[in-house]
Design a protein around this motif. Structure first.
Motif, PDB file in Angstrom:
ATOM      1  N   THR A   1       0.827  -1.202   0.000  1.00  0.00           N
ATOM      2  CA  THR A   1       0.000   0.000   0.000  1.00  0.00           C
ATOM      3  C   THR A   1       0.864   1.256   0.000  1.00  0.00           C
ATOM      4  O   THR A   1       2.033   1.235   0.377  1.00  0.00           O
ATOM      5  N   ASP A   2       0.252   2.361  -0.409  1.00  0.00           N
ATOM      6  CA  ASP A   2       0.943   3.646  -0.423  1.00  0.00           C
ATOM      7  C   ASP A   2       0.768   4.405   0.889  1.00  0.00           C
ATOM      8  O   ASP A   2       1.583   5.263   1.223  1.00  0.00           O
TER       9      ASP A   2
ATOM     10  N   VAL B   1      -1.471   4.061   5.028  1.00  0.00           N
ATOM     11  CA  VAL B   1      -2.439   3.402   5.907  1.00  0.00           C
ATOM     12  C   VAL B   1      -2.913   4.410   6.947  1.00  0.00           C
ATOM     13  O   VAL B   1      -2.098   5.032   7.629  1.00  0.00           O
TER      14      VAL B   1
ATOM     15  N   THR C   1      -5.263  -5.975  -1.004  1.00  0.00           N
ATOM     16  CA  THR C   1      -4.318  -5.103  -1.697  1.00  0.00           C
ATOM     17  C   THR C   1      -3.625  -5.849  -2.830  1.00  0.00           C
ATOM     18  O   THR C   1      -3.493  -5.336  -3.954  1.00  0.00           O
TER      19      THR C   1
ATOM     20  N   VAL D   1      -2.756   1.766  -4.086  1.00  0.00           N
ATOM     21  CA  VAL D   1      -3.757   1.373  -3.094  1.00  0.00           C
ATOM     22  C   VAL D   1      -3.438   2.071  -1.776  1.00  0.00           C
ATOM     23  O   VAL D   1      -2.321   1.975  -1.262  1.00  0.00           O
ATOM     24  N   HIS D   2      -4.419   2.788  -1.254  1.00  0.00           N
ATOM     25  CA  HIS D   2      -4.333   3.403   0.067  1.00  0.00           C
ATOM     26  C   HIS D   2      -5.343   2.687   0.965  1.00  0.00           C
ATOM     27  O   HIS D   2      -6.383   2.231   0.485  1.00  0.00           O
ATOM     28  N   VAL D   3      -5.056   2.596   2.251  1.00  0.00           N
ATOM     29  CA  VAL D   3      -5.941   1.904   3.193  1.00  0.00           C
ATOM     30  C   VAL D   3      -6.435   2.881   4.242  1.00  0.00           C
ATOM     31  O   VAL D   3      -5.673   3.719   4.749  1.00  0.00           O
TER      32      VAL D   3
END
Length: 215
Positions: free
Chosen positions: A47-48, A50, A187, A198-200
């Motif tokens: 991810t990019d 969180v 992800t 993808v950001h969370v």
């Protein structure tokens, strides 16, 4: 706590109550927002960014239960607003989001509850961000993470990313993070489907299990 939206006053006529203390007219009340414990910082491989709101303890647990088991719309709206703010804070800048998605729950849980809490959160978050909610993941199999033992949780669920994830910057929303297996699998499926980033954003962090332990 920093990054949370201001609670909205609701008419007493509708008997909206704070899920933390049952105070009438606020959802949630300022006192319960202030009582939320900070989550343990963590990361999800691939991810990019969180963003997490609070620890899954005491008041935080009551907020999640109000959403997950009682389907209370007022807390869903507040959580969505707060996830949107937390995502922006985590990035430190307004990163364009092409789609907001979620890791689908099992068909059995959806039938039992009448809704998918992760989808509800994702749609509320998308509305706050003025972004498009989009079903970009398909769950493979029906094993639930909730109530499973540590070994089963670490193995995680399986997802398949949909073709329309390709080239898109995606915000992946979830309610509770424990080992991180669900978010890691989701992800990976989005990236396999060609997502550009993808950001969370998740509401609560439960326990102190490290994602690296599940790697």
């Amino acid at each position: 706590m920093a990054g949370f939206g201001t609670p909205t006053v609701r008419a007493v006529l509708f008997e909206v109550r704070c899920p933390g203390c049952s105070a009438l007219g606020w959802c949630p009340c300022a006192e319960c927002i202030g009582a939320l414990a900070d989550p343990e910082p963590t990361s999800v491989p691939g991810t990019d960014s969180v963003a997490l709101l609070f620890s899954h303890d005491e008041v935080g647990r009551e907020f999640i239960h109000a959403l997950k088991y009682r389907g209370e719309r007022a807390i869903a709206r507040w959580l969505g607003d707060s996830l949107a703010l937390a995502h922006l804070d985590a990035r430190g800048e307004a990163v364009p989001i092409d789609a907001v998605t979620w890791a689908p729950t099992t068909a059995a849980h959806r039938r039992a509850r009448g809704f998918d809490q992760a989808e509800t959160l994702a749609r509320a978050t998308a509305k706050a961000l003025r972004a498009r909610p989009s079903r970009l993941l398909r769950r493979i199999g029906g094993t639930a993470q909730s109530g499973a033992g540590r070994e089963a949780r670490l193995a995680g669920p399986r997802f398949e990313g949909r073709a329309r994830a390709a080239g898109r910057c995606v915000l992946l929303v979830d309610d509770v993070v424990t080992t991180g297996a669900t978010l890691r699998a989701a992800t990976a499926a989005l990236m396999d489907a060609g997502a550009a980033a993808v950001h969370v954003a998740a509401c609560a962090r439960r326990g102190r299990d490290r994602f690296s332990a599940a790697a």
